[in-house]
Structure formats: C-alpha cells, structure tokens
Write a protein that holds these residues in place. Structure first.
Motif, PDB file in Angstrom:
ATOM      1  N   ASN A  35       0.565   7.110 -13.430  1.00 12.23           N
ATOM      2  CA  ASN A  35       0.886   5.544 -13.397  1.00 12.23           C
ATOM      3  C   ASN A  35       1.094   5.156 -12.082  1.00 12.23           C
ATOM      4  OD1 ASN A  35       0.654   5.422 -16.271  1.00 12.23           O
ATOM      5  ND2 ASN A  35       2.534   6.331 -16.447  1.00 12.23           N
ATOM      6  N   MET A  36       1.227   5.850 -10.915  1.00  2.40           N
ATOM      7  CA  MET A  36       1.441   5.490  -9.618  1.00  2.40           C
ATOM      8  C   MET A  36       0.502   6.374  -8.521  1.00  2.40           C
ATOM      9  SD  MET A  36       5.212   6.693  -9.264  1.00  2.40           S
ATOM     10  CE  MET A  36       5.732   5.563  -8.087  1.00  2.40           C
ATOM     11  N   GLY A  37       0.671   6.043  -7.521  1.00  2.00           N
ATOM     12  CA  GLY A  37       0.129   6.852  -6.169  1.00  2.00           C
ATOM     13  C   GLY A  37       1.025   6.306  -4.813  1.00  2.00           C
ATOM     14  N   PHE A  38       0.770   7.362  -3.951  1.00  2.00           N
ATOM     15  CA  PHE A  38       1.148   7.350  -2.693  1.00  2.00           C
ATOM     16  C   PHE A  38       0.382   7.533  -1.616  1.00  2.00           C
ATOM     17  CE2 PHE A  38       4.210   8.966  -5.846  1.00  2.00           C
ATOM     18  CZ  PHE A  38       5.292   8.404  -5.698  1.00  2.00           C
ATOM     19  N   ILE A  39       0.382   6.466  -0.409  1.00  2.00           N
ATOM     20  CA  ILE A  39      -0.667   6.633   0.379  1.00  2.00           C
ATOM     21  C   ILE A  39       0.126   6.892   1.844  1.00  2.00           C
ATOM     22  CG2 ILE A  39      -2.018   5.219   1.818  1.00  2.00           C
ATOM     23  CD1 ILE A  39      -3.125   3.906  -0.814  1.00  2.00           C
ATOM     24  N   ASP A  40      -0.200   7.832   2.694  1.00  2.00           N
ATOM     25  CA  ASP A  40       0.322   7.960   4.052  1.00  2.00           C
ATOM     26  C   ASP A  40      -0.475   7.248   4.905  1.00  2.00           C
ATOM     27  OD1 ASP A  40       2.327   9.773   3.146  1.00  2.00           O
ATOM     28  OD2 ASP A  40       1.198  11.551   3.774  1.00  2.00           O
ATOM     29  N   PHE A  41       0.080   5.884   5.150  1.00  2.00           N
ATOM     30  CA  PHE A  41      -0.871   5.043   5.795  1.00  2.00           C
ATOM     31  C   PHE A  41      -0.569   5.138   7.534  1.00  2.00           C
ATOM     32  CE2 PHE A  41      -0.874   0.607   7.756  1.00  2.00           C
ATOM     33  CZ  PHE A  41      -1.956   0.438   7.424  1.00  2.00           C
ATOM     34  N   PHE A  42      -1.508   4.864   8.443  1.00  2.00           N
ATOM     35  CA  PHE A  42      -1.235   4.727   9.757  1.00  2.00           C
ATOM     36  C   PHE A  42      -2.045   3.786  10.407  1.00  2.00           C
ATOM     37  CE2 PHE A  42      -4.823   7.783   9.843  1.00  2.00           C
ATOM     38  CZ  PHE A  42      -5.533   7.432  10.926  1.00  2.00           C
ATOM     39  N   LYS A  48       6.011   6.832  13.593  1.00  2.00           N
ATOM     40  CA  LYS A  48       6.421   6.722  12.294  1.00  2.00           C
ATOM     41  C   LYS A  48       5.859   5.906  11.551  1.00  2.00           C
ATOM     42  CE  LYS A  48      11.038   9.108  12.739  1.00  2.00           C
ATOM     43  NZ  LYS A  48      12.511   8.956  12.365  1.00  2.00           N
ATOM     44  N   ASN A  49       4.906   6.382  10.494  1.00  2.00           N
ATOM     45  CA  ASN A  49       4.182   5.259   9.929  1.00  2.00           C
ATOM     46  C   ASN A  49       4.912   5.043   8.335  1.00  2.00           C
ATOM     47  OD1 ASN A  49       1.923   4.733  11.515  1.00  2.00           O
ATOM     48  ND2 ASN A  49       1.614   7.040  11.401  1.00  2.00           N
ATOM     49  N   PRO A  50       4.610   4.081   7.651  1.00  2.00           N
ATOM     50  CA  PRO A  50       5.101   3.644   6.277  1.00  2.00           C
ATOM     51  C   PRO A  50       4.302   4.505   5.351  1.00  2.00           C
ATOM     52  CG  PRO A  50       3.799   1.895   7.092  1.00  2.00           C
ATOM     53  CD  PRO A  50       3.924   2.967   8.159  1.00  2.00           C
ATOM     54  N   GLN A  51       5.060   4.850   4.136  1.00  2.00           N
ATOM     55  CA  GLN A  51       4.445   5.102   2.942  1.00  2.00           C
ATOM     56  C   GLN A  51       4.059   3.997   2.181  1.00  2.00           C
ATOM     57  OE1 GLN A  51       5.297   8.739  -0.013  1.00  2.00           O
ATOM     58  NE2 GLN A  51       6.828   7.356  -0.267  1.00  2.00           N
ATOM     59  N   VAL A  52       2.910   4.030   1.772  1.00  2.00           N
ATOM     60  CA  VAL A  52       2.704   2.748   0.607  1.00  2.00           C
ATOM     61  C   VAL A  52       2.645   3.222  -0.854  1.00  2.00           C
ATOM     62  CG1 VAL A  52       0.689   1.332  -0.014  1.00  2.00           C
ATOM     63  CG2 VAL A  52       1.165   1.729   2.340  1.00  2.00           C
ATOM     64  N   VAL A  53       3.322   2.567  -1.591  1.00  2.00           N
ATOM     65  CA  VAL A  53       3.825   2.945  -2.887  1.00  2.00           C
ATOM     66  C   VAL A  53       3.007   1.956  -3.814  1.00  2.00           C
ATOM     67  CG1 VAL A  53       5.035   3.679  -4.779  1.00  2.00           C
ATOM     68  CG2 VAL A  53       5.700   4.400  -2.220  1.00  2.00           C
ATOM     69  N   TYR A  54       2.208   2.508  -4.881  1.00  2.00           N
ATOM     70  CA  TYR A  54       1.679   1.460  -5.810  1.00  2.00           C
ATOM     71  C   TYR A  54       1.716   2.171  -7.159  1.00  2.00           C
ATOM     72  CZ  TYR A  54      -2.550   4.309  -5.857  1.00  2.00           C
ATOM     73  OH  TYR A  54      -3.422   5.368  -5.909  1.00  2.00           O
ATOM     74  N   ASP A  55       1.736   1.000  -8.280  1.00  2.00           N
ATOM     75  CA  ASP A  55       2.167   1.555  -9.616  1.00  2.00           C
ATOM     76  C   ASP A  55       0.834   0.978 -10.385  1.00  2.00           C
ATOM     77  OD1 ASP A  55       2.683  -0.945 -10.391  1.00  2.00           O
ATOM     78  OD2 ASP A  55       4.977  -0.397 -10.023  1.00  2.00           O
ATOM     79  N   SER A  56       0.743   1.185 -11.557  1.00  2.00           N
ATOM     80  CA  SER A  56      -0.360   0.904 -12.528  1.00  2.00           C
ATOM     81  C   SER A  56      -0.453  -0.786 -12.822  1.00  2.00           C
ATOM     82  CB  SER A  56      -0.184   1.591 -13.896  1.00  2.00           C
ATOM     83  OG  SER A  56       1.173   1.270 -14.555  1.00  2.00           O
ATOM     84  N   SER A  57       0.738  -1.451 -12.369  1.00  2.00           N
ATOM     85  CA  SER A  57       0.610  -2.828 -12.563  1.00  2.00           C
ATOM     86  C   SER A  57      -0.220  -3.554 -11.531  1.00  2.00           C
ATOM     87  CB  SER A  57       2.184  -3.469 -12.398  1.00  2.00           C
ATOM     88  OG  SER A  57       2.654  -3.197 -11.293  1.00  2.00           O
ATOM     89  N   ILE A  58      -0.543  -2.743 -10.389  1.00  2.00           N
ATOM     90  CA  ILE A  58      -1.522  -3.370  -9.248  1.00  2.00           C
ATOM     91  C   ILE A  58      -2.675  -3.771  -9.797  1.00  2.00           C
ATOM     92  CG2 ILE A  58      -2.287  -1.203  -8.259  1.00  2.00           C
ATOM     93  CD1 ILE A  58      -1.774  -2.418  -5.770  1.00  2.00           C
ATOM     94  N   ALA A  94       1.471  -4.860  -3.474  1.00  2.00           N
ATOM     95  CA  ALA A  94       0.896  -5.666  -4.524  1.00  2.00           C
ATOM     96  C   ALA A  94      -0.698  -5.843  -4.215  1.00  2.00           C
ATOM     97  CB  ALA A  94       1.440  -7.201  -4.054  1.00  2.00           C
ATOM     98  N   GLN A  95      -1.391  -5.375  -3.386  1.00  2.00           N
ATOM     99  CA  GLN A  95      -2.646  -5.472  -3.261  1.00  2.00           C
ATOM    100  C   GLN A  95      -2.939  -4.489  -2.196  1.00  2.00           C
ATOM    101  OE1 GLN A  95      -4.109  -9.333  -1.949  1.00  2.00           O
ATOM    102  NE2 GLN A  95      -6.473  -8.841  -2.520  1.00  2.00           N
ATOM    103  N   ILE A  96      -4.054  -3.862  -2.460  1.00  2.00           N
ATOM    104  CA  ILE A  96      -4.896  -2.975  -1.507  1.00  2.00           C
ATOM    105  C   ILE A  96      -6.164  -3.095  -1.500  1.00  2.00           C
ATOM    106  CG2 ILE A  96      -4.923  -0.362  -0.828  1.00  2.00           C
ATOM    107  CD1 ILE A  96      -2.431   0.279  -2.457  1.00  2.00           C
ATOM    108  N   THR A  97      -6.808  -3.385  -0.570  1.00  2.00           N
ATOM    109  CA  THR A  97      -8.137  -3.681  -0.476  1.00  2.00           C
ATOM    110  C   THR A  97      -8.950  -2.825   0.488  1.00  2.00           C
ATOM    111  OG1 THR A  97      -7.541  -6.281  -0.654  1.00  2.00           O
ATOM    112  CG2 THR A  97      -9.844  -5.575   0.161  1.00  2.00           C
ATOM    113  N   LEU A  98      -9.854  -2.230   0.051  1.00  2.00           N
ATOM    114  CA  LEU A  98     -10.890  -1.243   0.777  1.00  2.00           C
ATOM    115  C   LEU A  98     -11.698  -2.012   1.801  1.00  2.00           C
ATOM    116  CD1 LEU A  98     -11.632   1.871   1.181  1.00  2.00           C
ATOM    117  CD2 LEU A  98     -13.800   1.107  -0.400  1.00  2.00           C
TER     118      LEU A  98
END
Length: 459
Positions: A35-42, A48-58, A94-98
């Motif tokens: 029901n969720m995911g974690f992206i190591d983003f850079f 030191k890069n942020p972790q992006v967290v999203y869940d099934s509501s996105i 809230a939004q992740i676009t490819l």
C-alpha cells in the motif's frame, strides 16, 4: 509552483517544513510495499537527498509502483520530518510524474558494484553515491584553487596545449601532426612547420607571464605519453602551476604550505557530507588525516639530511626495499617513513641532487645540488614539486649545453634572463593527485571523469 533543487531544500529545511514543494531528478532505488512505496531520490545538487514516500491514495498508484530505478521523475509533495535523520528532508508525495523511463536492465541497480565495473560504464558512474561525492569534491577543490590565487592577486594564465618544447626534458610527449600516417615525417611540411606535441607543462610559458604580472598561475590539462599502468599515472591530467617573481626557495616553501592548508580547509568546510561518506567508504581515517594537515607545521629538511635519516633508520632495523642513496631519488617507502614515522607531519625536502632534477632549477654553490623542493604528505607521498628557477644567463645556458637542450629553439625562454630577469620560483601539483589525497580514493582513474591511460580512450 516553482521547482526547487534538493540543495535549496536542505538549506531552507526549517522554513519549508509542512510546505508543498516540487522537485525533479532521478530514482536511485525504489522499494515497494502493498500500500505504499519509498523512492531514494537525487538530483545531483546535494549529497544528502530526500526520501520520497507515497501511499495508495496517490493518483496512478499502480503506474508509479512500476517506475524503474534510473528513471527521471518530477515529484510534488509536502516536506515532512524524517525519523531517520532530522537533517535529511522527506517528501510525502501528492504527485509523481515520469519524465524519462529506464529499462529493467539499467546497469546501476541498487547493489554494490566494483570500481572496475563502474569504469566500464563511466558515463553512468556519476549517478552513484561514491562518484557524486568524488566529483563534488573535485568541483569544490577546483574552486578552492582559483579562490586562493585570485584572492591574492594572481593572474590566471591559459598556457598553450600544443607546444614545440618539452618543458621537463623527458621526451614522453604525444606528437601533434597533420601529416599522413605511415610515412617518414617531414615536419617542415607539417601544419606548424616544425615538430609539435601536446604540452607536458605550462611552466615555461608561465614564467614569461610572471616576468610581467609578478604572480601568475596556470590550471589546466597536460599530457604525458608514459606507458604506465600504475594507480597514479594517466596520459591526460590537470596541473596547477603558480609562478612567483621576486621569490626565493624559502618563500616558495611558505607558499606551498599555506596553499595546501587553505585548499584542504576549504574542502573540509564545504563538503562535510561528501567527506563523511568517503571516510566510511575508504575505511576511516580520512577526516582525521585532512584535519591534522590543516593544523600541522610542515617539517623542512635537505635531501642530504633526509637520506641520512633514512640510512640511520636502516641501521636501527627499519627495512626498505630500496636503499636510500645520497645522489638518488626517494621511493614511496622512504616518503612514507619520513612523513609518518619520523616527522609525523608533511615534509618539504629541498636542495636536491642536480643530476636528477630539471635544467631550469637554480644551481647551488656546491655544484652538486639545486634549489628544488618536493612536498611529501602523510598517506600520499609526493604531492608537489617546485624550485627556485635559474635566473643567471650563463648558468642556465651552461646547463642546457650539458644536457643537449637547444638554446636556439628555447631562445624566448633564455632571453628572460637578459631582459630584466629576477629571482623567481614556482611549483607544480597534479590536480588528480590532490584529489586522491582529499577523497582517499586510491586510483587516478576514479577521480577524473573520463580517464586516458594506455589502451584506454573510451567515451
């Protein structure tokens, strides 16, 4: 909403907590749960890069879960506290676009890769954490060098990359020609009307500008055709070469010490995250070594005194593979002993035997030594080589005659001693050798973007 960088996010973290931001960059790792995911983003602007967290509501949850490692994405979301590291931001997406997809056979999957493998894909290795750290340090160190000299009034001189002289007299040069291959060359018919090569140094041309601007420096690529496959040799590398008018050997040694301490401190101050990572990657001790250098006093010893110290060490039971000789060069093991065992600090070794040094070095009254100096540092050995230049016309031309160096071809250099010459000195430092010291990464192939070594000229 304006897009910001991860660097801006880190710098404004307190202000942006709870705010919505938009970032664009790449996926280093993508860990998926039901029901969720974690992206190591850079995005490359911050270590030191942020972790992006999203869940099934996105929106498009299932599509996002299929995004591959290596893909370029745009992320919009709220900045929230990270439970792992308060200094590293986290984004509740809230939004992740490819922006750009990446296939599943992307070579940089989230696992440990050997340095040898990464050299084979050198066009991708800047995306790894190791090379993000190394090349950020390279960029900051380059700025440190320019800042040091510019703040002190030095003029930056761009010396030629194609030259008709071999500054070192070593003969290990790459010939530049437009003549057909396979024929005996008649260089009088070549593009420049004479034999030319890629430059091994900008020193001699730099001296001409020092005689007009007093203090100058060069910083650019140089080339040596040494068929050597060691960890510290490359056919193309960068050199820093200041030349200072009205400067003798003692003043030069003061400048070398101040210069190195300033560069190391500049990098320590501006790359704390990168150096902390490199400290761990190289097994520890890097930060301690660099900090100790900035706080140490450099020892000074003549070549003769250094050899005496080494020979006494042998008498007292220290074993060297190569016997230190009064008229000879020092080996890595000798440099290691002097810096790490005897002085416990960087060491400036000066007054070297004339026969093993270049023709342009000032000849001492003993007829056997010249006012050359090598800077040795703990953990790396020789880092800089310099000298007071020979400013006496007769001494310089006499030495050139002894070595068979043409005064006619080099008349422009010799004439400096006739036309208002003065005491002057300078040193050279290989930029990649400095980077090996700063990063703890031992191979020159891993501190330059695209290495040029025997049988290697890819990318």
């Amino acid at each position: 909403m304006d897009t910001i960088t991860t660097r801006e996010l880190k710098e404004r973290l307190a202000e942006l907590q709870g705010q919505e931001v938009s970032l664009q960059g790449w996926i280093r790792n993508h860990r998926k749960q039901k029901n969720m995911g974690f992206i190591d983003f850079f995005d490359g602007t911050c270590f030191k890069n942020p972790q992006v967290v999203y869940d099934s509501s996105i929106v498009d949850f299932e599509k996002i879960q299929a995004f591959h490692v290596g893909s370029a994405v745009r992320v919009t979301g709220k900045v929230v506290p990270s439970y792992k590291d308060p200094e590293t931001p986290e984004i509740q997406a809230a939004q992740i676009t490819l922006e750009g997809d990446c296939p599943e056979d992307y070579p940089l999957q989230p696992k440990k890769h050997s340095l040898e493998f990464l050299r084979e894909i050198a066009y991708l290795r800047p995306r790894t954490r190791l090379f993000q750290a190394v090349f950020r340090v390279r960029s900051v160190a380059a700025m440190a060098i320019h800042t040091y000299f510019q703040d002190r009034g030095y003029v930056y001189v761009h010396t030629p990359l194609i030259t008709a002289n071999d500054a070192e007299g070593a003969g290990n040069t790459f010939t530049v020609t437009t003549l057909p291959l396979g024929e005996k060359p008649d260089f009088s018919q070549d593009f420049f009307g004479k034999q030319t090569a890629l430059a091994v140094s900008g020193q001699l041309e730099g001296e001409t500008f020092a005689m007009a601007f007093s203090n100058i420096y060069t910083f650019g690529p140089t080339f040596r055709a040494e068929n050597s496959n060691t960890k510290t040799h490359a056919a193309e590398f960068w050199m820093i070469e200041p030349e200072i008018a009205f400067c003798d050997l003692n003043r030069l040694m003061e400048i070398e010490e101040d210069f190195l301490k300033s560069i190391v401190k500049y990098v320590l101050d501006r790359c704390p995250d990168e150096l902390k990572f490199l400290d761990g990657f190289t097994g520890g001790g890097l930060l301690e070594k660099l900090t100790a250098l900035t706080e140490s006093s450099f020892a000074r010893v003549t070549h003769e005194e250094a050899i005496t110290i080494l020979r006494k060490a042998m008498e007292n039971g220290t074993e060297f593979q190569f016997t230190p000789e009064y008229g000879g060069d020092t080996a890595k093991e000798h440099e290691k002993y002097l810096t790490e065992e005897y002085f416990h600090s960087p060491v400036l070794v000066y007054d070297w035997p004339k026969e093993i040094k270049s023709f342009y070095m000032y000849q001492n009254d003993d007829g056997k030594t010249v006012r050359g100096v090598d800077l040795l540092v703990p953990g790396a050995g020789e880092l800089m080589g310099g000298s007071q230049r020979e400013d006496r016309y007769e001494k310089l031309t006499g030495r050139m005659d002894e070595l068979g160096i043409s005064k006619e071809t080099m008349d422009w250099y010799v004439n400096l001693r006739k036309y208002g010459g003065c005491t002057h000195a300078g040193f050279g430092m290989g930029f990649e050798r400095l980077l090996i010291y700063l990063t703890g990464v031992e191979n020159i192939r891993d501190v330059i973007p695209y290495f040029r070594t025997p049988m290697n000229c890819d990318f």
